[in-house]
Design an enzyme around this catalytic site. Structure first.
Site, PDB file in Angstrom:
ATOM      1  N   THR A 198       0.818  -1.213   0.000  1.00  0.00           N
ATOM      2  CA  THR A 198       0.000   0.000   0.000  1.00  0.00           C
ATOM      3  C   THR A 198       0.852   1.264   0.000  1.00  0.00           C
ATOM      4  O   THR A 198       1.996   1.231   0.434  1.00  0.00           O
ATOM      5  CB  THR A 198      -0.850  -0.047   1.293  1.00  0.00           C
ATOM      6  N   ARG A 226     -13.844  -8.223  -0.340  1.00  0.00           N
ATOM      7  CA  ARG A 226     -13.083  -7.919   0.889  1.00  0.00           C
ATOM      8  C   ARG A 226     -12.546  -6.467   0.858  1.00  0.00           C
ATOM      9  O   ARG A 226     -12.014  -5.998  -0.132  1.00  0.00           O
ATOM     10  CB  ARG A 226     -11.919  -8.903   1.007  1.00  0.00           C
ATOM     11  N   GLY A 228     -10.086  -3.810   3.164  1.00  0.00           N
ATOM     12  CA  GLY A 228      -9.143  -3.746   4.284  1.00  0.00           C
ATOM     13  C   GLY A 228      -9.271  -2.437   5.052  1.00  0.00           C
ATOM     14  O   GLY A 228     -10.309  -1.762   5.007  1.00  0.00           O
ATOM     15  N   ASP A 229      -8.194  -2.070   5.730  1.00  0.00           N
ATOM     16  CA  ASP A 229      -8.214  -0.875   6.571  1.00  0.00           C
ATOM     17  C   ASP A 229      -8.017   0.421   5.790  1.00  0.00           C
ATOM     18  O   ASP A 229      -8.410   1.491   6.266  1.00  0.00           O
ATOM     19  CB  ASP A 229      -7.092  -0.975   7.616  1.00  0.00           C
ATOM     20  N   THR A 249      -0.079   0.766   6.827  1.00  0.00           N
ATOM     21  CA  THR A 249       0.068  -0.313   5.847  1.00  0.00           C
ATOM     22  C   THR A 249       0.331  -1.616   6.578  1.00  0.00           C
ATOM     23  O   THR A 249       1.094  -1.646   7.544  1.00  0.00           O
ATOM     24  CB  THR A 249       1.193  -0.036   4.838  1.00  0.00           C
ATOM     25  N   GLY A 250      -0.312  -2.682   6.133  1.00  0.00           N
ATOM     26  CA  GLY A 250      -0.108  -3.963   6.790  1.00  0.00           C
ATOM     27  C   GLY A 250      -1.347  -4.818   6.663  1.00  0.00           C
ATOM     28  O   GLY A 250      -2.217  -4.554   5.824  1.00  0.00           O
ATOM     29  N   GLY A 252      -4.626  -5.655   6.965  1.00  0.00           N
ATOM     30  CA  GLY A 252      -5.734  -4.752   7.236  1.00  0.00           C
ATOM     31  C   GLY A 252      -6.713  -5.185   8.312  1.00  0.00           C
ATOM     32  O   GLY A 252      -7.211  -4.359   9.079  1.00  0.00           O
TER      33      GLY A 252
HETATM   34  N1  ASP Z   1      -3.564  -2.613   4.522  1.00  0.00           N
HETATM   35  C1  ASP Z   1      -3.834  -3.114   3.215  1.00  0.00           C
HETATM   36  C2  ASP Z   1      -5.043  -3.998   3.252  1.00  0.00           C
HETATM   37  O1  ASP Z   1      -5.172  -4.777   4.170  1.00  0.00           O
HETATM   38  C3  ASP Z   1      -2.694  -3.869   2.628  1.00  0.00           C
HETATM   39  C4  ASP Z   1      -1.354  -3.210   2.754  1.00  0.00           C
HETATM   40  O2  ASP Z   1      -1.168  -2.287   3.535  1.00  0.00           O
HETATM   41  O3  ASP Z   1      -0.440  -3.605   2.040  1.00  0.00           O
HETATM   42  O4  ASP Z   1      -5.824  -3.963   2.342  1.00  0.00           O
END
Ligand code: ASP
Length: 333
Positions: A198, A226, A228-229, A249-250, A252
């Site tokens: 992200t 789906r 995410g965050d 980022t991570g 989610g």
């Molecule tokens: N946070 C993002 C998600 O879960 C993915 C990412 O940060 O790489 O969609």
């Protein structure tokens, strides 16, 4: 002539009004990013693109532009680059498409906008900004969000323009593992790594206003719509002039459950902790014990920056209030 000289002497005698500090931090995703996994060439490409995005966003701030505009400019450069999981280079869904999520928030009036699951809007972060500024809503999703963006003048594209070979291969690899694991959600670090990337930015402008934004393709092989965050205000993005601006980022699901971005700023606001303390607490004491992997970039109204993460690396870059420039990828840099 006399008048001009008088004017000049007054001008020179007037003490210079100290300008408010400006600052910017960006990220291009967190994950199992190690020196061994990146070729020198790839590493140089990432560093160059991070610098380009950072410098472009910083120029906006230097020229007196808003933190909102700086965030947009910085993020769009990464959305247009195939290196990151946002815009071009976004990961593939199970159905071999791209569904893009983005959000933006302003710190002075707490206005926010987000889109989830857009497929045709070239710049999801611009769509999020449009929702914030041109609608009474905070979040639009799917086909409706694309239609809204198109009707309001944003560039519409075919979903395939976001395709890259590297992400296609990642999808095939993840699909094989998911099928083998009978679709269990626990994957090894290597596989999880392909899911992230992200992009995000946090900025402080000369007016003293903070803003934060995040844009993503989500997770490789995501299904069933789906989300995410990243498009969720409070989880992946948050900005409040009274505390801080955060982009995450991570993984989610963990960031949503722990409301990571807003929690960091709440700790700053209500306990007087520094962004560094608050960020470390949430990343290392809240997320890590849960095995929620990832990181955040945080900026406060004084122009201090903190970029904690619990993954092996995080693509990141910043210029703080003192003009200190950082461009980094790995854990210890
Ligand atoms: N946070 C993002 C998600 O879960 C993915 C990412 O940060 O790489 O969609």
């Amino acid at each position: 002539m006399k008048k001009i000289l008088l004017f000049l002497s007054v001008l020179l005698a007037t003490p210079a009004i100290a300008e408010n500090p400006i600052a910017l931090a960006i990220h291009g995703g967190a994950g199992t990013i190690t020196k061994a996994k990146l070729t020198d060439e790839k590493e140089a490409q990432y560093r160059a693109k991070l610098s380009e995005s950072l410098n472009a966003g910083y120029l906006v701030l230097k020229n007196g532009g808003t933190s909102e505009d700086a965030v947009i400019v910085a993020i769009q450069i990464m959305e247009d680059s195939p290196l990151f999981n946002a815009g071009v280079g976004a990961v593939f869904t199970w159905e071999e498409e791209h569904e893009l999520d983005a959000s933006i928030m302003r710190g002075h009036d707490k206005q926010a906008g987000a889109v989830a699951g857009v497929k045709r809007t070239k710049s999801p972060i611009a769509a999020a900004q449009l929702v914030m500024n041109n609608s009474v809503h905070v979040m639009l999703s799917g086909d409706g969000a694309d239609t809204f963006a198109g009707e309001n003048g944003l560039e519409m594209v075919d979903n395939s323009i976001f395709d890259t070979e590297r992400r296609k291969q990642a999808l095939e690899k993840v699909k094989k593992k998911l099928i083998k694991n009978d679709h269990a959600m626990s994957l090894d670090a290597d596989t999880v790594d392909y899911k992230f990337g992200t992009v995000g930015a946090v900025a402080l402008d000369k007016q003293g206003n903070l803003a934060a934004g995040t844009s993503t393709g989500g997770m490789t092989a995501k299904r069933w719509g789906r989300i995410g965050d990243s498009p969720i205000i409070g989880a992946g993005t948050w900005a409040d002039n009274q505390s801080c601006a955060v982009s995450a980022t991570g993984h989610g699901e963990y960031f949503i459950r722990h409301q990571v971005a807003a929690d960091i700023c709440s700790r700053v606001k209500y306990t007087g902790k520094s962004i560094e303390q608050a960020g470390n607490e949430v990343i290392h004491q809240v997320l890590s014990p849960q095995a929620g992997s990832g990181g955040v970039i945080i900026l406060d109204p004084k122009g201090n920056i903190s970029m904690p993460f619990n993954s092996e690396g995080m693509y990141r870059a910043s210029i703080d209030a003192n003009g200190k420039v950082t461009v980094a990828i790995f854990g210890k840099e």
